[in-house]
Enzyme design. Sequence first.
Site, PDB file in Angstrom:
ATOM      1  N   LYS A  55      42.738  50.208  45.062  1.00 59.45           N
ATOM      2  CA  LYS A  55      42.408  50.969  46.247  1.00 59.45           C
ATOM      3  C   LYS A  55      43.158  50.388  47.444  1.00 59.45           C
ATOM      4  CE  LYS A  55      39.208  49.534  49.035  1.00 59.45           C
ATOM      5  NZ  LYS A  55      39.474  48.169  49.513  1.00 59.45           N
ATOM      6  N   LYS A  89      30.988  44.537  39.366  1.00 60.22           N
ATOM      7  CA  LYS A  89      30.041  43.463  39.699  1.00 60.22           C
ATOM      8  C   LYS A  89      28.824  43.576  38.789  1.00 60.22           C
ATOM      9  CE  LYS A  89      31.314  43.046  44.586  1.00 60.22           C
ATOM     10  NZ  LYS A  89      31.684  41.662  44.826  1.00 60.22           N
ATOM     11  N   HIS A 143      33.784  51.577  48.010  1.00 60.25           N
ATOM     12  CA  HIS A 143      32.701  50.714  47.516  1.00 60.25           C
ATOM     13  C   HIS A 143      31.318  51.249  47.877  1.00 60.25           C
ATOM     14  CE1 HIS A 143      35.959  48.081  46.737  1.00 60.25           C
ATOM     15  NE2 HIS A 143      35.997  47.455  47.881  1.00 60.25           N
ATOM     16  N   HIS A 151      36.469  47.525  42.575  1.00 59.15           N
ATOM     17  CA  HIS A 151      35.940  46.316  41.928  1.00 59.15           C
ATOM     18  C   HIS A 151      34.424  46.192  42.065  1.00 59.15           C
ATOM     19  CE1 HIS A 151      36.222  44.411  45.935  1.00 59.15           C
ATOM     20  NE2 HIS A 151      35.381  43.517  45.480  1.00 59.15           N
ATOM     21  N   ASP A 184      63.175  45.134  42.684  1.00 60.48           N
ATOM     22  CA  ASP A 184      62.882  45.878  43.901  1.00 60.48           C
ATOM     23  C   ASP A 184      62.478  47.265  43.408  1.00 60.48           C
ATOM     24  OD1 ASP A 184      62.794  47.367  46.130  1.00 60.48           O
ATOM     25  OD2 ASP A 184      64.801  46.861  46.868  1.00 60.48           O
ATOM     26  N   ASP A 234      38.433  51.279  54.162  1.00 65.33           N
ATOM     27  CA  ASP A 234      38.504  50.069  53.349  1.00 65.33           C
ATOM     28  C   ASP A 234      37.239  49.855  52.512  1.00 65.33           C
ATOM     29  OD1 ASP A 234      39.838  47.539  52.659  1.00 65.33           O
ATOM     30  OD2 ASP A 234      38.245  46.576  53.813  1.00 65.33           O
ATOM     31  N   LYS A 254      32.865  43.201  59.300  1.00 68.44           N
ATOM     32  CA  LYS A 254      33.452  41.872  59.154  1.00 68.44           C
ATOM     33  C   LYS A 254      33.005  41.002  60.325  1.00 68.44           C
ATOM     34  CE  LYS A 254      37.327  43.235  56.331  1.00 68.44           C
ATOM     35  NZ  LYS A 254      36.774  42.832  55.041  1.00 68.44           N
ATOM     36  N   GLU A 305      29.995  40.972  55.882  1.00 62.74           N
ATOM     37  CA  GLU A 305      30.909  39.866  55.573  1.00 62.74           C
ATOM     38  C   GLU A 305      31.021  38.946  56.787  1.00 62.74           C
ATOM     39  OE1 GLU A 305      34.352  41.118  52.826  1.00 62.74           O
ATOM     40  OE2 GLU A 305      34.261  42.690  54.327  1.00 62.74           O
TER      41      GLU A 305
END
Length: 491
Positions: free
Chosen positions: A149, A183, A241, A179, A93, A236, A340, A217
């Site tokens: 992130k 790519k 990104h 990330h 923990d 986000d 999204k 997406e």
Amino acid sequence: MLTTQQVATCDIVVFGGTGDLAMRKLIPSLYLRDRDGQLSSESRIIAVSRAGLDAAGYRDKVAAELPHFLPADTFDKQTIEEFLTRLHHVTLDVTSTEPWEEFAGLLSTDPDRVRVYYLASAPKLFGAICERLQRNGLVTPQSRVVLEKPIGTDLASARQINDEVGAVFSEEQIFRIDHYLGKETVQNLLVLRFANTLLEPLWRSASVDHVQITVSETVGVGNRIGYYDGSGALRDMVQNHMLQLLCLVAMEAPNHYDRDSVRDEKLKVLQALKPLTGHDVIRNTVRGQYSAGAVDGKSVPGYAEELDGDSSTTETYVALKAEVANWRWAGVPFYLRTGKRLDRRASEIVVQFKEIPHSIFPGIEDGVIPPNRLVIRLQPDEAVCLHLVTKAPGPGGLRMREVPLNLSFAETFDERLPDAYERLLMDVVRGNPLLFMRRDEVEAAWEWAEPILTAWEDSQTAPKRYASGSHGPAAATALIERDGRTWNDEE
Ligand code: BG6
């Protein structure tokens, strides 16, 4: 053939080792690197979580889940079995003040090897985990820490996390992951720009009409709604990104391809972003939230229903118009959009060049010949595609057609394109932070993004609804069309 070099013997410790990111991305990526011979035989992967598993229990869990997240042709039972022997699990923990005896004991077998502490846990725990690592004597000169992130939810919280982590690790030991930078096509953007001479003279306001960056997406927020509802698309996707993509498009040539030269140039772009505040935000941004609809022929609920009917002003879509205020880019709009539950999964950068100044062709007016476009498709079907105008073959007058000059990665190269995490994890072990965000970059990105969040909050308006499976809110189409331009929505 992909050539790989073995990296130094290491212990890769994953905090949040049974979580979504670990199971979906980190462990499969490490498996693939192992399969290609990049991990030495003594290297270990130590998952830390509250799951109460022993090593055997964790290995069973990974064995059951791994095949779901690996391309079928990389699934190899024998290699998996060998890989599983590297795995360990420690139940901890991280908020408790108990000494970390079992964990420290496991690591103490070889204190000189490279240690990677991958914090795939809630960012609010980053500081506490680092402090406890230090208190338990686990931070060695060969240690590095990886921060997933989002780093904070605004500038102040990002600074606080950076301060807390920075009190334990030096900046060279801190790897802030985005990330997108791992790519293949994103790295290729630098090669495209700086290993070719063709584009450079055109890569500026004199020739470029505008730039579009889209990350669309089809998925919804799914089981991440707890995190996502406190975040939204700007935090986000845009703050990290999308701004990183913008930096790679807009940056000047770095002096060298090295950690600081590249990151210095990206930082200058972030610092050159024209601030969007108050009324500019209302005029130049659109935020949306998906409602029920159908994606790929399947009915899906709206965001509010996924929140059990609770009303929320969290945006699942953002479109905005940004400007890079410097000599190269003054007056060239950068349109960004991400969302999204849209009609297609596509991430791409479009550099649209200016129209021809005058048509010499009889009967073809100025403004009718489509301007050239360079489309850099990050996913799916990675490609670089230059759209040129050619004469359509045949007699009977002069007709023109826009034709793509298509460099498709799949058609040109035989190699499998590795997942971004494969590359980035090995870079951490090697101690190469070039593709990671430096503290000043993260903070500069927040400095630009935060006033947008503030203006939205002050406006007390709700995000525009868009049906799941659609292109997004109509206001996003209007945002670009009001400038006489259109989004690139070609398949
Ligand atoms: C993550 C975001 O960083 O990137 C997710 O948190 C998003 O919300 C994901 O879905 C997109 O990544 P990719 O590689 O699938 O484009």
